[in-house]
Each structure stands twice: as structure tokens, then as C-alpha cells.
Design an enzyme around this catalytic site. Structure first.
Site, short mmCIF file in Angstrom:
data_model
loop_
_atom_site.label_atom_id
_atom_site.label_comp_id
_atom_site.label_asym_id
_atom_site.label_seq_id
_atom_site.Cartn_x
_atom_site.Cartn_y
_atom_site.Cartn_z
N CYS A 201 -29.02 12.96 -12.13
CA CYS A 201 -30.61 13.85 -13.36
C CYS A 201 -30.42 15.33 -13.05
O CYS A 201 -30.51 16.13 -13.56
CB CYS A 201 -31.70 12.81 -12.68
C1 BEZ Z 1 -28.33 9.67 -9.32
O1 BEZ Z 1 -29.07 9.63 -10.62
O2 BEZ Z 1 -28.41 10.28 -8.79
C2 BEZ Z 1 -28.56 7.87 -8.97
C3 BEZ Z 1 -30.07 7.07 -9.64
C4 BEZ Z 1 -29.31 5.63 -9.43
C5 BEZ Z 1 -29.82 5.41 -8.72
C6 BEZ Z 1 -28.58 6.36 -7.25
C7 BEZ Z 1 -28.50 7.69 -8.18
#
Ligand code: BEZ
Length: 159
Positions: A47
Site C-alpha cells: 500500500c
Molecule cells: C501489503 O499490502 O503489503 C499486505 C497486504 C495484506 C497482507 C500483508 C501485506
């Protein structure tokens, strides 16, 4: 959440000038074109390093296509989301909102159970083009840790 449907009138939250506001996204997007970018969590690697920065560096291309606002909706409480927003310092037409209880994700049938890895129930990673409160296009990532069709460049092709 499906193409053609009106988005759900479940409140999400944001902090403006220290006050917590409850936002009904259906009402908020009435008469506007909004890009809704939903992420499983603020500060997660994908993100913070890929998904949201892709939108922040492409804002002009969205405004040129008639988009009024980009809404980043994170499945965290509003204190965390405000902190994330302050760190990323977005354009004023990029709004950061919180779906802390995952009420919006659940109502949209887009909740993601990450309990097994210790993150609890979150949201799927997706991006949607919302016109006058209705879903015109939606891209849901099959793997929430990866950005493919929900990235800024793909969404720009679907406005
Ligand atoms: C991430 O956006 O890096 C992420 C999303 C869900 C679980 C673990 C990491």
C-alpha cells in the site's frame, strides 16, 4: 460491489482539523466522479510503496479525465489513517478515509479475512470508478499483496 450498482450508504470516517467526520460515500460521490481505492491496511508495504504512491504521482492525469477526487479507503481506524495521510502528504483532492470496523467492506462483500496472519478482518485490495454514486468499473486484486489491475495506470484506462 458490482458494476452498475449504487455504492452502499455505510459510514466511513476521516479526521479533518482534528474532528472525526462520518462520511456516507454514496452521498459523498453523488454528482461526482470518484476513484475509490481500497486497501487492506495503511503502512503495509504494498500500500505504502506501490499502490497509493502510483495514484499520488498520477493525480494530474485523473483530473484531466474529469475525476473530481480520489478516495483512499484503508481498513484501519481513523487515527492510523490520518497518520498515514500526514506521512504521504497527498494533493488536496485525494481524501484518506478509514473503514475501521470494515463495515463498508462487509456491506460491499469485499471483506478479507487475514486473521491467520494476525491482521484480523480487513478489506480486499480494489479500485473502482464511481460516477454519481454508481460503480462504473471495479478491479479487485486476487492477491491483496500485489497491485495489478487496481493500479493507477490500469484505472486511468477505464474512466
Ligand atoms: C501489503 O499490502 O503489503 C499486505 C497486504 C495484506 C497482507 C500483508 C501485506
Amino acid at each position: 460491489m458490482k458494476v452498475g450498482e449504487k455504492i452502499r450508504n455505510v459510514p466511513v470516517q476521516r479526521i479533518v482539523d482534528g474532528d472525526v467526520q462520518q462520511i456516507d460515500l454514496a452521498q459523498y460521490s453523488s454528482g461526482k466522479t470518484i476513484i475509490l481505492v481500497a486497501v487492506p491496511g495503511a503502512f503495509t508495504p504494498t500500500c505504502s510503496d506501490a499502490h497509493v504512491p502510483g495514484y499520488l504521482t498520477s493525480v494530474e492525469a485523473f483530473w484531466e479525465k474529469g475525476v473530481d477526487e480520489i478516495v483512499i479507503l484503508a481498513a484501519n481506524d481513523f487515527f492510523v489513517v490520518k497518520n498515514w495521510e500526514d506521512q504521504l502528504k497527498p494533493d488536496k483532492h485525494v481524501q484518506f478515509m478509514a473503514d475501521g470496523s470494515q463495515a463498508f467492506a462487509k456491506a460491499a462483500d469485499l471483506a478479507l479475512d487475514l486473521t491467520e496472519i494476525g491482521l484480523g478482518v480487513r478489506s480486499q485490495r480494489y479500485a473502482a470508478v464511481i460516477r454519481d454514486s454508481r460503480v462504473q468499473h471495479i478491479a479487485i486484486e486476487p492477491d491483496a499483496t500485489v497491485v495489478t489491475t487496481s493500479g493507477a495506470q490500469d484505472i486511468l484506462q477505464n474512466i
